[in-house]
Motif scaffolding. Structure first.
Motif, PDB file in Angstrom:
ATOM      1  N   GLU A   1       0.821  -1.270   0.073  1.00  0.00           N
ATOM      2  CA  GLU A   1      -0.099  -0.003   0.026  1.00  0.00           C
ATOM      3  C   GLU A   1       0.911   1.372   0.164  1.00  0.00           C
ATOM      4  O   GLU A   1       0.315   2.296  -0.088  1.00  0.00           O
ATOM      5  N   ASP A   2       2.115   1.037  -0.176  1.00  0.00           N
ATOM      6  CA  ASP A   2       2.787   2.455   0.036  1.00  0.00           C
ATOM      7  C   ASP A   2       2.790   3.214  -1.127  1.00  0.00           C
ATOM      8  O   ASP A   2       2.355   2.599  -2.276  1.00  0.00           O
ATOM      9  N   LYS A   3       3.143   4.444  -1.055  1.00  0.00           N
ATOM     10  CA  LYS A   3       2.838   5.277  -2.378  1.00  0.00           C
ATOM     11  C   LYS A   3       3.659   4.592  -3.452  1.00  0.00           C
ATOM     12  O   LYS A   3       3.259   4.706  -4.731  1.00  0.00           O
ATOM     13  N   GLU A   4       5.023   4.272  -3.486  1.00  0.00           N
ATOM     14  CA  GLU A   4       5.785   3.697  -4.184  1.00  0.00           C
ATOM     15  C   GLU A   4       6.644   2.641  -3.596  1.00  0.00           C
ATOM     16  O   GLU A   4       7.068   3.027  -2.333  1.00  0.00           O
ATOM     17  N   PRO A   5       7.193   1.578  -4.180  1.00  0.00           N
ATOM     18  CA  PRO A   5       8.191   0.761  -3.645  1.00  0.00           C
ATOM     19  C   PRO A   5       9.572   1.413  -3.446  1.00  0.00           C
ATOM     20  O   PRO A   5       9.882   2.558  -3.967  1.00  0.00           O
ATOM     21  N   TYR A   6      10.132   1.043  -2.289  1.00  0.00           N
ATOM     22  CA  TYR A   6      11.504   1.395  -1.826  1.00  0.00           C
ATOM     23  C   TYR A   6      12.578   0.003  -1.703  1.00  0.00           C
ATOM     24  O   TYR A   6      13.015  -0.218  -2.662  1.00  0.00           O
ATOM     25  N   ALA A   7      12.425  -0.271  -0.410  1.00  0.00           N
ATOM     26  CA  ALA A   7      13.119  -1.348  -0.288  1.00  0.00           C
ATOM     27  C   ALA A   7      12.378  -2.146   1.068  1.00  0.00           C
ATOM     28  O   ALA A   7      11.979  -1.400   2.106  1.00  0.00           O
ATOM     29  N   HIS A   8      11.895  -3.420   0.547  1.00  0.00           N
ATOM     30  CA  HIS A   8      11.138  -3.851   1.484  1.00  0.00           C
ATOM     31  C   HIS A   8      11.452  -5.584   1.492  1.00  0.00           C
ATOM     32  O   HIS A   8      11.728  -5.929   0.476  1.00  0.00           O
ATOM     33  N   THR A   9      10.929  -6.318   2.531  1.00  0.00           N
ATOM     34  CA  THR A   9      11.213  -7.758   2.552  1.00  0.00           C
ATOM     35  C   THR A   9       9.821  -8.232   3.460  1.00  0.00           C
ATOM     36  O   THR A   9       9.536  -7.807   4.552  1.00  0.00           O
ATOM     37  N   TRP A  10       9.427  -9.442   2.730  1.00  0.00           N
ATOM     38  CA  TRP A  10       8.259 -10.212   3.206  1.00  0.00           C
ATOM     39  C   TRP A  10       8.462 -11.339   3.402  1.00  0.00           C
ATOM     40  O   TRP A  10       9.143 -12.305   2.517  1.00  0.00           O
ATOM     41  N   LEU A  11       7.511 -12.012   4.451  1.00  0.00           N
ATOM     42  CA  LEU A  11       7.406 -13.664   4.522  1.00  0.00           C
ATOM     43  C   LEU A  11       6.200 -13.622   3.806  1.00  0.00           C
ATOM     44  O   LEU A  11       5.124 -13.134   4.502  1.00  0.00           O
ATOM     45  N   ILE A  12       5.931 -14.465   2.751  1.00  0.00           N
ATOM     46  CA  ILE A  12       4.375 -14.617   2.156  1.00  0.00           C
ATOM     47  C   ILE A  12       4.396 -16.208   1.645  1.00  0.00           C
ATOM     48  O   ILE A  12       5.333 -16.811   1.571  1.00  0.00           O
ATOM     49  N   ASN A  13       2.960 -16.229   1.302  1.00  0.00           N
ATOM     50  CA  ASN A  13       2.810 -17.659   0.604  1.00  0.00           C
ATOM     51  C   ASN A  13       3.081 -17.143  -0.863  1.00  0.00           C
ATOM     52  O   ASN A  13       2.393 -16.406  -1.458  1.00  0.00           O
ATOM     53  N   TRP A  14       4.067 -18.108  -1.367  1.00  0.00           N
ATOM     54  CA  TRP A  14       4.520 -17.897  -2.941  1.00  0.00           C
ATOM     55  C   TRP A  14       4.322 -19.139  -3.565  1.00  0.00           C
ATOM     56  O   TRP A  14       5.101 -19.960  -3.498  1.00  0.00           O
TER      57      TRP A  14
ATOM     58  N   GLU B   1      18.279  -5.261   3.799  1.00  0.00           N
ATOM     59  CA  GLU B   1      17.104  -6.207   3.371  1.00  0.00           C
ATOM     60  C   GLU B   1      17.612  -7.656   3.339  1.00  0.00           C
ATOM     61  O   GLU B   1      16.665  -8.581   3.760  1.00  0.00           O
ATOM     62  N   ALA B   2      18.676  -7.870   2.996  1.00  0.00           N
ATOM     63  CA  ALA B   2      19.165  -9.493   2.950  1.00  0.00           C
ATOM     64  C   ALA B   2      19.020  -9.754   4.551  1.00  0.00           C
ATOM     65  O   ALA B   2      18.969 -11.125   4.646  1.00  0.00           O
ATOM     66  N   ILE B   3      19.463  -8.934   5.576  1.00  0.00           N
ATOM     67  CA  ILE B   3      19.589  -9.525   6.879  1.00  0.00           C
ATOM     68  C   ILE B   3      17.778  -9.637   7.018  1.00  0.00           C
ATOM     69  O   ILE B   3      17.754 -10.536   8.134  1.00  0.00           O
ATOM     70  N   HIS B   4      17.190  -8.865   6.772  1.00  0.00           N
ATOM     71  CA  HIS B   4      15.694  -9.270   7.084  1.00  0.00           C
ATOM     72  C   HIS B   4      15.276 -10.440   6.392  1.00  0.00           C
ATOM     73  O   HIS B   4      14.636 -11.164   7.277  1.00  0.00           O
ATOM     74  N   ALA B   5      15.445 -10.764   5.253  1.00  0.00           N
ATOM     75  CA  ALA B   5      15.246 -11.988   4.823  1.00  0.00           C
ATOM     76  C   ALA B   5      15.876 -13.295   5.509  1.00  0.00           C
ATOM     77  O   ALA B   5      15.319 -14.233   5.677  1.00  0.00           O
ATOM     78  N   THR B   6      17.254 -12.994   5.855  1.00  0.00           N
ATOM     79  CA  THR B   6      17.853 -14.167   6.770  1.00  0.00           C
ATOM     80  C   THR B   6      17.275 -14.323   7.624  1.00  0.00           C
ATOM     81  O   THR B   6      17.005 -15.529   8.209  1.00  0.00           O
ATOM     82  N   HIS B   7      16.687 -13.270   8.700  1.00  0.00           N
ATOM     83  CA  HIS B   7      16.056 -13.533   9.945  1.00  0.00           C
ATOM     84  C   HIS B   7      14.747 -14.162   9.845  1.00  0.00           C
ATOM     85  O   HIS B   7      14.384 -15.036  10.513  1.00  0.00           O
ATOM     86  N   PHE B   8      14.075 -13.674   8.785  1.00  0.00           N
ATOM     87  CA  PHE B   8      12.641 -14.418   8.420  1.00  0.00           C
ATOM     88  C   PHE B   8      12.937 -15.938   8.291  1.00  0.00           C
ATOM     89  O   PHE B   8      12.116 -16.717   8.686  1.00  0.00           O
TER      90      PHE B   8
END
Length: 125
Positions: free
Chosen positions: A37-50, A77-84
């Motif tokens: 929902e952000d105005k525009e993408p920047y840098a994000h990391t998610w855990l989702i059903n893919w 962002e790589a560290i966020h993904a690593t922690h997820f």
């Protein structure tokens, strides 16, 4: 010019999909991340059903109008993904032996840079 470049690969040893998306196209991104929902993408990391599997998704926008992507942003962002991934696989932080976590962060970071190189993106130093 709008773009969306996507790379999908198996996470070695830990299972699940690592999905790296380089995009400045919010509408196309919402096809993959419907609740973005952000105005525009920047840098994000998610855990989702893919596609029926756990997905660890990193999104980077090299044309964000407010902030540039720095080398540190990619690391962040790589560290966020690593922690997820670690959390989902029951890995606990061990400061006496952090190789499992650092190996995973290295793998993720390398894959982000490979996709950046392929599409001629560069981070700000």
């Amino acid at each position: 010019m709008k773009y969306l470049h996507l790379k999908e690969l198996e996470v070695p040893l830990y299972r699940g999909k690592l999905v790296i998306i380089l995009t400045n196209d919010k509408e196309k991104l919402q096809k993959y991340i419907p609740d973005f929902e952000d105005k525009e993408p920047y840098a994000h990391t998610w855990l989702i059903n893919w596609k029926g599997k756990q997905g660890f998704v990193i999104v980077l926008n090299f044309d964000n109008s407010y902030r540039k992507i720095h080398n540190g942003t990619i690391t962040h962002e790589a560290i966020h993904a690593t922690h997820f991934i670690a959390q989902e696989r029951g890995l606990e932080a061990d400061f006496q032996n952090d190789e499992p976590i650092t190996y995973l962060a290295e793998f993720i970071t390398d894959e982000v840079y490979k996709l950046m190189k392929k599409h001629k993106f560069e981070a700000v130093s």
